[in-house]
Design a protein around this motif. Sequence first.
Motif, short mmCIF file in Angstrom:
data_model
loop_
_atom_site.label_atom_id
_atom_site.label_comp_id
_atom_site.label_asym_id
_atom_site.label_seq_id
_atom_site.Cartn_x
_atom_site.Cartn_y
_atom_site.Cartn_z
N TRP A 122 0.83 -1.10 -0.24
CA TRP A 122 -0.12 -0.05 0.09
C TRP A 122 0.86 1.08 -0.05
O TRP A 122 1.36 1.56 0.83
N ASP A 180 -8.30 -8.36 -0.82
CA ASP A 180 -8.61 -7.40 -0.02
C ASP A 180 -8.13 -6.15 -0.93
O ASP A 180 -8.88 -4.86 -0.76
N LYS A 181 -6.85 -6.27 -1.31
CA LYS A 181 -6.46 -5.16 -2.22
C LYS A 181 -7.06 -4.88 -3.54
O LYS A 181 -7.49 -3.91 -4.20
N PHE A 184 -10.24 -3.01 -3.72
CA PHE A 184 -10.17 -1.42 -3.62
C PHE A 184 -9.53 -1.19 -5.01
O PHE A 184 -9.93 -0.06 -5.78
N ALA A 232 -18.16 -1.01 3.13
CA ALA A 232 -16.97 -0.84 3.57
C ALA A 232 -15.98 -0.39 2.73
O ALA A 232 -14.89 0.44 2.76
N LEU A 233 -16.11 -0.90 1.25
CA LEU A 233 -15.23 -0.54 0.27
C LEU A 233 -15.47 1.01 0.03
O LEU A 233 -14.89 1.73 -0.31
N ASP A 235 -16.57 3.27 1.78
CA ASP A 235 -15.96 4.16 3.02
C ASP A 235 -14.26 4.38 2.72
O ASP A 235 -13.88 5.37 2.77
N ARG A 236 -13.70 3.44 2.17
CA ARG A 236 -12.34 3.37 1.62
C ARG A 236 -12.25 4.61 0.40
O ARG A 236 -11.23 5.42 0.49
N PHE A 237 -13.12 4.56 -0.31
CA PHE A 237 -12.83 5.65 -1.46
C PHE A 237 -13.41 6.94 -0.82
O PHE A 237 -12.67 8.07 -1.35
N ASN A 239 -12.81 7.90 1.96
CA ASN A 239 -11.52 8.63 3.01
C ASN A 239 -10.32 8.62 2.29
O ASN A 239 -9.17 8.90 2.85
N ALA A 240 -10.27 8.23 1.01
CA ALA A 240 -8.79 8.41 0.19
C ALA A 240 -8.72 9.99 -0.32
O ALA A 240 -9.55 10.89 -0.52
#
Length: 295
Positions: A122, A180-181, A184, A232-233, A235-237, A239-240
């Motif tokens: 990452w 997991d990676k 995203f 959840a995915l 949320d990752r976007f 928060n990026a």
Amino acid sequence: MAVLGPGGIGGLVASLLARRGHRVIVVAGEQTARTLDERGLTLRSGQFGDGTLPVEAVTELTEPVDLCVVATKETGLAEALQRVPAAAVGSGLVLPLLNGFEHVALLRETYPAGQVVPAVIWAESTRTAPGVIEHTTPFCRIELASAAAPAARVAALGALLEDAGMGGLVREDETALLWDKLTFLAPFALLTTRHAAPVGTVRSEHREELTSVLDELELLAATVGVPAQASALLDRFDNAPEGMRSSMQRDAAAGRPVEIEAIGRALLRQADRSGTPVPALTALVTSVAKAHGAS
């Protein structure tokens, strides 16, 4: 230690290992190897600082190593592996830092399965010129897992990476690690490339397309036993960093080959194998492939 492919990721890893005093052999094409011999390897990083280190650069590995980091693009992997033959690597571990999941099978056909330790990194890091690496994220984290390598060797490798500032988190499930990676990375890379825009624009102006793809990825991940929640995915976007761009987008803008096979079509092949309908993902992959000469 050897690092195959001194691009954005390989150059970053080589620099951090060399800074900790490890002997690092960089394996690259003839022109890049010559440049590294003459000028060394330069890292510019807000997290790790700036500096230039002399490195050993060769076009083919000819001696055994404890570790061989494979950090090429998927598009050139098969050809690049000829530079690090199994006989030269010896009994060393092989740590691939590639996108996707299908490359693991190729590596385990090339090297003994018990030496291959799947991993993800990452970090956003780019080669701006031969031997010059720009690391732009305030983090650099490697996670690793192996269903075949001895646990003690994997743990020792994790500790080595942690000592060099790269995390080195050892996980139990290599399939979950890779997916997991990918759940995203795939929408991030494909959508930023399709719309030639950073992630902030994608999540605000193309949110319906984004959520449709994430819903399909949740279903697809379940077919390989990996729990993934679309919420959840998303949320990752959200928060990026707003201006974050993908390496696929940079490759497309520069006219370089894009990793459509590893990041896009690999998912479509899994959908086909599992009988999972993924119309939004299919349309996205097809659009990017057509636009960037990968159809």
